[in-house]
Write a protein that holds these residues in place. Structure first.
Motif, short mmCIF file in Angstrom:
data_model
loop_
_atom_site.label_atom_id
_atom_site.label_comp_id
_atom_site.label_asym_id
_atom_site.label_seq_id
_atom_site.Cartn_x
_atom_site.Cartn_y
_atom_site.Cartn_z
N ASN A 1 95.39 40.60 72.72
CA ASN A 1 96.12 39.95 72.55
C ASN A 1 97.21 39.03 73.85
OD1 ASN A 1 98.00 38.87 70.52
ND2 ASN A 1 100.12 39.73 71.61
N GLU A 2 97.00 39.70 74.73
CA GLU A 2 98.05 38.55 75.49
C GLU A 2 97.11 37.89 76.61
OE1 GLU A 2 101.54 40.55 76.20
OE2 GLU A 2 100.73 39.89 77.86
N LYS A 3 95.49 37.69 77.16
CA LYS A 3 94.97 37.17 76.81
C LYS A 3 94.69 35.65 75.31
CE LYS A 3 91.79 39.59 79.18
NZ LYS A 3 91.23 40.68 79.46
N PHE B 1 97.24 35.18 73.28
CA PHE B 1 98.09 34.65 73.39
C PHE B 1 98.45 33.75 75.01
CE2 PHE B 1 102.93 34.56 74.47
CZ PHE B 1 104.19 34.16 73.84
N PHE B 2 98.09 34.11 75.79
CA PHE B 2 97.86 32.76 77.23
C PHE B 2 97.61 32.16 76.41
CE2 PHE B 2 95.79 31.32 80.12
CZ PHE B 2 97.24 31.30 81.73
N LEU B 3 96.19 31.83 75.44
CA LEU B 3 95.45 30.44 75.61
C LEU B 3 95.99 30.24 74.64
CD1 LEU B 3 91.87 32.36 75.61
CD2 LEU B 3 92.86 30.94 77.29
#
Lengths: 467, 230
Positions: A412-414, A416-418
């Protein structure tokens, strides 16, 4: 998102094929010697082939199930070991299940091509391109036929090499294939002949190439060159739950063979394949496989290298939803100054998906100056499971080997970053996905890249993302 | 028209209540700050604004009077909100130049110059996103993205952590400049010294998932003395 999976579900309920497909002849398990004799008789085979089949059957009975890898639940007594014709032939376009139609349309195939692939239209000697290809092959003295026909028409060649590279004692499924094989391709390239275009199984759709127990034998004579493309990017629905194929390649001195596979069986199939090539001195063989379909796949293309050979294995496996694809490669060094390369990319999408990369490398005694480079990357999307199991056995001091492995998780972090930078979630996954497979794609020839790109966007759409 | 309005926002992650009935407003072309102890829910609040789908929430969030509560994250970003996350992930398999190209920035030479100005690694465009960047470099790359994307509202979640003194100076200069260009900032930080250096209009003190107080710059002196027991 797109209904392809849903359709397969529906298909199970309605049993679409079984209501339409009435084979002329079926030989069903439990398997015994009488039934194997019957298969051999139907095919009008010489005695020596029956002998090989019976040897295969004995090995099958003796050998245990694989003691590693995915769970395999097969009731051997309930399998159809032989059926003729191998595949149901829908009588019209309308009879094709919608998921097949959808796939064809997305692939951008013309109606004519669709009819050929769907097995509706079998008159393809009349299609100029196929006729041309055939004439060209004859001119060079190349044999490109079904292995079934080759047993009758080229018995000397087949008898000499059949089962020499993949022994029936190799594993239970190779043994079973030896006993009941049917369909598959035979290729012979004469000395010094270099074929500049790839031989594609499409050219011989009328071969029963998609047999449940197909068997392929390729002989590249000295200093010859051939590229062979097997499989089809369109999803192939199979009524059979087990596919146990065997491929044997003999690369004679100085020859070059490249073997490309796209496997996209429907998600009900156990795909358990044994592929092996024997490299004489100064020869080069390359295996490239793209594994997309099946419920379970076990496939480890292997290369036996003698002196001054080059062996390469490229593997891309994409498992999603409930699939488990267990693949990788094997290199066996039996000579001096040879190089081996394995590059494998395993991807698992979704919680119940699993992708395993299994490497087996043997640098045997006296295989001085062997060089091995092996690289294995895995990517997990939406909690898919990935694992890599490399094994390198070295019995020669004078050699070089390395192994490199990387795991990437799209969490999710990646994402969400994008997305928080303005990139759509599906596109974000797609960018990572294509970035991940980028280097292996670079090793593929152009025609294969195109095919792959088409099929990948389709499959990713199926999965519900990557639109 | 307010830049951002948060009304009765409550948030849960995996059934754990993080934010309780939060309401606040941010004026256009101003700097606001959210301060509070560790674990008070500051980061979750920032991520709620961008609708992180791992967060279960109720209440309403408006950006320039548009209800963005349940809008997809990328669409919220496209409206002009930029979130600089507390920690930037490394995404090896998307090359930075591809990423920027996909966002619509094709003049790589100009981007390279901005990168030099920010003293990013020379080869940053050929690397994966944030690949092998130091903590400070990751923050600097955020500034580069802001320069390119030109958002209206910028949310900084601990942008100052990991930056050296020189870079902090650069950052403050950057914020002041962008403020003159009409931008709006929401800054999350622990660092009182950093916050003191800017002309911050409103402070929201977040404790245990609730906004305890909305106050002006004087709150910083109190925090210096008493911590967040205000």
């Amino acid at each position: 998102m797109v209904s392809i999976f849903k359709d397969i579900e529906k298909l199970k309920e309605k049993d679409w094929f079984s209501s339409n497909y009435i084979p002329e002849k079926i030989i069903k398990g439990p398997l015994d010697e009488e039934k194997i004799k019957e298969i051999s008789e139907i095919k009008n085979e010489p005695k020596w082939m029956l002998k090989k089949r019976l040897e295969g059957f004995r090995a099958f009975k003796k050998l245990p199930m694989p003691n590693f890898g995915p769970k395999i639940e097969i009731n051997f007594d309930e399998i159809n070991y032989f059926s003729s014709p191998l595949y149901p032939k829908p009588r019209s376009w309308d009879e094709l299940p919608s998921f097949i139609k959808e796939t064809f349309i997305k692939l951008g195939l013309s109606k004519k091509e669709i009819e050929i692939l769907a097995g509706i239209e079998f008159q393809f000697d009349s299609i100029p391109i196929f006729k041309k290809i055939r004439e060209k092959l004859e001119e060079f003295g190349i044999i490109f036929t079904s292995l079934d026909e080759a047993v009758i028409n080229y018995p000397k060649l087949v008898k000499k090499y059949f089962g020499k590279i993949v022994s029936p004692y190799e594993n239970k499924f190779a043994a079973l294939n030896t006993a009941v094989w049917s369909g598959g391709v035979f290729i012979y390239i004469p000395k010094d002949v270099k074929l500049e275009f790839p031989l594609h199984a499409y050219f011989r759709v009328n071969l029963e190439k998609m047999g449940q127990f197909e068997r392929t034998l390729i002989i590249a004579d000295e200093n010859s060159e051939v590229n062979y493309v097997e499989g089809c990017s369109a999803s192939i629905y199979s009524i059979a739950s087990l596919h146990a194929a065997v491929v044997e390649v003999i690369a004679k001195k100085g020859s070059k063979v490249k073997y490309y596979t796209i496997q996209n069986w429907s998600k009900n199939v156990y795909n358990l394949v044994t592929k092996r090539a024997y490299l004489e001195d100064y020869s080069k063989v390359q295996w490239t496989s793209i594994e997309l379909g099946s419920k379970v796949t076990m496939l480890y293309p292997s290369l036996i290298l003698n002196n001054n050979c080059l062996g390469e294995i490229y593997n891309l496996s994409i498992a999603h939803n409930n699939q488990h694809i267990d693949s990788g490669g094997k290199l066996i060094f039996n000579g001096k100054n040879s190089k081996g390369l394995i590059i494998s990319k395993g991807i698992a999408i979704g919680e119940n998906a699993k992708s395993t990369s299994r490497f087996d490398i043997f640098i045997n005694k006296n295989s001085e100056n062997s060089i091995v480079i092996s690289k294995c990357d895995s990517l997990s999307i939406d909690s898919g499971k990935v694992e890599t199991i490399p094994r390198i056995v070295v019995n020669e001091n004078k050699c070089y080997f390395n192994h490199e492995g990387k795991n990437e998780i799209i969490d999710n972090e990646k994402i969400f970053f994008l997305t928080s930078k303005g990139i759509n979630e599906n596109k974000a996954k797609e960018l990572i996905f294509f970035g991940f497979i980028d280097d292996i794609i670079n090793y593929l020839p152009d025609f294969f890249k195109l095919e792959l790109k088409k099929i990948l966007s389709i499959n990713l759409e199926e999965y519900g993302g990557f639109g | 028209m307010k830049m951002l309005r948060v009304k009765n926002l409550s948030a849960k992650i995996e059934n754990k209540v993080i934010l309780k009935d939060i309401s606040f407003e941010i004026d256009k072309n101003s700097i606001s700050a959210i301060i509070g102890p560790n674990g008070s829910g500051k980061t979750i609040l920032a991520r709620c604004i961008l609708n992180d789908k791992l967060i279960e929430k109720s209440g309403k969030i408006f950006f320039e009077d548009i209800d963005i509560t349940n809008l997809e994250t990328d669409k919220i970003a496209k409206l002009g909100i930029y979130l600089s996350m507390q920690q930037q992930p490394e995404i090896e398999y998307i090359k930075t130049f591809q990423f920027l190209k996909y966002l619509g920035f094709k003049k790589l030479e100009e981007i390279k110059k901005i990168g030099e100005e920010l003293s990013l690694p020379k080869d940053f465009l050929e690397r994966g996103i944030n690949e092998r960047f130091s903590g400070g470099e990751k923050k600097k790359f955020e500034l580069l993205l802001i320069k390119l994307l030109n958002p209206k509202l910028i949310i900084f979640d601990e942008i100052d952590s990991g930056l050296d003194i020189q870079s902090i100076d650069y950052l403050i200069n950057f914020i002041e400049n962008e403020l003159r260009n009409g931008k709006t900032f929401l800054i999350i930080s622990h660092n009182v010294n950093f916050l003191e250096r800017m002309n911050i209009k409103k402070f929201f003190v977040l404790v245990n998932g609730e906004i305890k107080k909305e106050c002006n710059k004087e709150v910083l002196e109190i925090i210096k003395k008493n911590g967040f027991n205000i």
